[in-house]
Design an enzyme around this catalytic site. Structure first.
Site, PDB file in Angstrom:
ATOM      1  N   ASN A 117      31.424  46.262  37.649  1.00  0.00           N
ATOM      2  CA  ASN A 117      32.062  46.408  38.956  1.00  0.00           C
ATOM      3  C   ASN A 117      32.139  47.899  39.257  1.00  0.00           C
ATOM      4  OD1 ASN A 117      33.648  46.374  41.225  1.00  0.00           O
ATOM      5  ND2 ASN A 117      35.507  45.649  40.203  1.00  0.00           N
ATOM      6  N   SER A 128      39.970  47.551  31.347  1.00  0.00           N
ATOM      7  CA  SER A 128      39.684  48.547  30.311  1.00  0.00           C
ATOM      8  C   SER A 128      38.819  48.018  29.167  1.00  0.00           C
ATOM      9  CB  SER A 128      40.989  49.155  29.783  1.00  0.00           C
ATOM     10  OG  SER A 128      41.682  49.802  30.841  1.00  0.00           O
ATOM     11  N   LYS A 150      32.919  49.326  41.943  1.00  0.00           N
ATOM     12  CA  LYS A 150      33.961  49.673  42.919  1.00  0.00           C
ATOM     13  C   LYS A 150      33.391  50.675  43.927  1.00  0.00           C
ATOM     14  CE  LYS A 150      37.356  48.541  39.443  1.00  0.00           C
ATOM     15  NZ  LYS A 150      38.686  48.720  38.902  1.00  0.00           N
ATOM     16  N   GLU A 189      42.457  44.673  43.383  1.00  0.00           N
ATOM     17  CA  GLU A 189      42.541  45.809  44.310  1.00  0.00           C
ATOM     18  C   GLU A 189      42.447  45.329  45.759  1.00  0.00           C
ATOM     19  OE1 GLU A 189      39.459  48.124  42.433  1.00  0.00           O
ATOM     20  OE2 GLU A 189      40.781  48.403  40.715  1.00  0.00           O
ATOM     21  N   HIS A 243      39.425  40.297  43.850  1.00  0.00           N
ATOM     22  CA  HIS A 243      39.780  41.366  42.902  1.00  0.00           C
ATOM     23  C   HIS A 243      41.197  41.856  43.219  1.00  0.00           C
ATOM     24  CE1 HIS A 243      39.861  45.186  40.833  1.00  0.00           C
ATOM     25  NE2 HIS A 243      38.899  44.694  40.060  1.00  0.00           N
ATOM     26  N   GLU A 303      41.934  39.235  34.887  1.00  0.00           N
ATOM     27  CA  GLU A 303      42.130  40.683  34.819  1.00  0.00           C
ATOM     28  C   GLU A 303      43.610  41.017  34.967  1.00  0.00           C
ATOM     29  OE1 GLU A 303      38.315  42.905  35.998  1.00  0.00           O
ATOM     30  OE2 GLU A 303      39.352  42.425  37.843  1.00  0.00           O
ATOM     31  N   GLY A 345      41.905  49.922  34.699  1.00  0.00           N
ATOM     32  CA  GLY A 345      41.788  51.368  34.899  1.00  0.00           C
ATOM     33  C   GLY A 345      42.883  52.173  34.214  1.00  0.00           C
TER      34      GLY A 345
HETATM   35  P1  PGA Z   1      38.372  48.791  34.439  1.00  0.00           P
HETATM   36  O1  PGA Z   1      38.257  47.869  35.752  1.00  0.00           O
HETATM   37  O2  PGA Z   1      37.312  48.298  33.467  1.00  0.00           O
HETATM   38  O3  PGA Z   1      38.093  50.187  34.918  1.00  0.00           O
HETATM   39  O4  PGA Z   1      39.754  48.616  33.892  1.00  0.00           O
HETATM   40  C1  PGA Z   1      38.045  46.492  35.643  1.00  0.00           C
HETATM   41  C2  PGA Z   1      38.020  45.858  37.006  1.00  0.00           C
HETATM   42  O5  PGA Z   1      38.855  46.225  37.847  1.00  0.00           O
HETATM   43  O6  PGA Z   1      37.185  44.979  37.306  1.00  0.00           O
END
Ligand code: PGA
Length: 253
Positions: free
Chosen positions: A9, A215, A11, A99, A97, A169, A175
């Protein structure tokens, strides 16, 4: 065997040129995927065609959109529909997601509409669920994620839902460098599968890949993916570093 998936992903990262180079470096590693293994790149809309043509010749490598709109078509300036994605041969779409839920106010009901539009357009949704920190601290994460599944997916018939990909998630792990422990991941993945089994039966539940996200890194992927109910990962930060994502793909069961 159930599908095992390494999903990147990106982003809102990478210029077009950086994205092309990243894909070239990852595909250049020539990792041969087994029949049940997939690598998927969820890239920004303007990079979908480029990514699709990069992965086209590769066995079991795919492009995904990071989102689609919850309406079919119409006066929604700046939005992209599932039908548009289908017309570009995009076969996967990340839906819900955290976000987007947080910054774009996406509700479980809107996500149900997105999932429907994906299926109408032959797109496999990668449906994200997961709890925020306060819910985890209160110990009510199971009810929280079960409600996300129920409200966005459980209107679907079994022959549709069995084709979905779920990504669990935990928001507190995205993140942040904090990863769920293998015990935490396995426990909630097993729970999610049992909730699906309760609605659709064991056979359907056993077919659905449940990815872990939050992560995932080159040095913890193998351990996380070794859990019986963890079928790969949805990877943000580490998917932007070719060498790291290569290791993550190699860590698939
Ligand atoms: P990350 O993001 O691996 O940077 O924690 C995962 C995601 O949001 O899909």
């Amino acid at each position: 065997m159930r599908k095992q998936i390494a999903a990147a992903n990106w982003k809102m990262n990478c210029t077009f040129q950086e994205g092309e180079k990243l894909l070239d470096d990852i595909l250049g590693a020539e990792i041969e995927l087994a029949n049940h293994q997939l690598a998927i790149f969820a890239v920004p809309y303007p990079y979908l065609l480029m990514t699709r043509s990069e992965v086209e010749e590769e066995q079991n490598y795919y492009v995904a959109s990071q989102n689609c709109h919850h309406k079919k078509s119409g006066a929604y300036t700046g939005e992209v529909s599932a039908a548009m994605l289908h017309s570009m041969n995009v076969n996967y779409c990340v839906v819900g997601h955290s976000e987007r839920r947080e910054y774009n106010g996406e509700t479980n009901a809107m996500l149900a509409e997105k999932v429907n539009l994906c299926f109408e357009n032959f797109i496999t949704p990668i449906f994200c669920c997961g709890e925020p920190l306060n819910i985890r601290e209160a110990g009510t994460q199971n009810d929280y994620v079960a409600a996300q599944l129920k409200e966005s997916l459980f209107h679907l018939p079994a022959d549709k839902v069995k084709n979905i990909v779920i990504a669990y998630e935990p928001i507190w792990a995205i993140g942040t460098g904090k990863t769920a422990s293998t015990e935490q991941a396995q426990e909630i993945h097993q729970y999610l599968r049992s909730v699906i089994a309760g609605q659709y039966g064991e056979e359907v539940a056993n077919e659905i890949p449940i990815l872990y996200g939050g992560s995932v890194k080159a040095n913890n992927a193998k351990e996380l993916f070794s859990c019986a109910d963890v079928d790969g990962g949805l990877v943000g930060g580490a998917s932007l570093v070719a060498g790291d994502f290569i290791e993550i793909i190699k860590a698939l069961k």
